[in-house]
Write a protein that holds these residues in place. Structure first.
Motif, PDB file in Angstrom:
ATOM      1  N   ARG A   1      43.652   1.173  62.799  1.00 55.37           N
ATOM      2  CA  ARG A   1      43.315   2.591  62.792  1.00 55.37           C
ATOM      3  C   ARG A   1      42.209   2.804  63.816  1.00 55.37           C
TER       4      ARG A   1
ATOM      5  N   THR B   1      44.036   6.659  54.717  1.00 56.53           N
ATOM      6  CA  THR B   1      45.033   7.474  54.037  1.00 56.53           C
ATOM      7  C   THR B   1      44.763   7.429  52.537  1.00 56.53           C
TER       8      THR B   1
ATOM      9  N   GLN C   1      42.140  17.566  56.041  1.00 55.87           N
ATOM     10  CA  GLN C   1      43.581  17.765  55.988  1.00 55.87           C
ATOM     11  C   GLN C   1      44.042  18.319  57.320  1.00 55.87           C
TER      12      GLN C   1
ATOM     13  N   LYS D   1      48.546  16.226  56.231  1.00 55.25           N
ATOM     14  CA  LYS D   1      48.129  14.829  56.055  1.00 55.25           C
ATOM     15  C   LYS D   1      46.669  14.829  55.633  1.00 55.25           C
TER      16      LYS D   1
ATOM     17  N   LEU E   1      43.211  12.824  54.971  1.00 55.01           N
ATOM     18  CA  LEU E   1      42.490  11.622  55.396  1.00 55.01           C
ATOM     19  C   LEU E   1      41.090  11.631  54.806  1.00 55.01           C
TER      20      LEU E   1
END
Length: 96
Positions: free
Chosen positions: A35, A45, A73, A77, A79
């Motif tokens: 990452r 995640t 967001q 998604k 995070l």
């Protein structure tokens, strides 16, 4: 001067092939889990947060809804900043 023939069955080649396979598997694992940092922070995640904190996805959602864990967001998604999680863990650490 004698020359030795190498083929797939010689011990040296078996060790070489085994080493290449191990290296290939390690590179694949790193490629899947890497990452990149964003301004020095690592983002996780929901699945990664659940694994690290031993939480269910539902508990993680409750923490998010109650404002316990900050999140970002983007396009659906969600995070979580690793530094935020570490900070919350430190703040709530109870010394006995």
């Amino acid at each position: 001067m004698e020359y030795e023939t190498l083929n797939k069955e010689t011990p040296e080649m078996k060790r070489l092939i085994s080493g290449i396979k191990k290296l290939t598997n390690r590179v694949r694992t790193l490629a899947q889990t890497h990452r990149p940092l964003f301004q020095g922070d690592l983002f996780l995640t929901g699945r990664e947060v659940c694994e690290r904190l031993f939480l269910s996805p539902r508990t993680l959602q409750d923490y998010r809804d109650k404002g316990i864990l900050p999140y970002t967001q983007i396009a659906g998604k969600i995070l979580y900043r690793l530094s935020d999680i570490n900070k919350i863990l430190e703040e709530n650490y109870i010394k006995r």
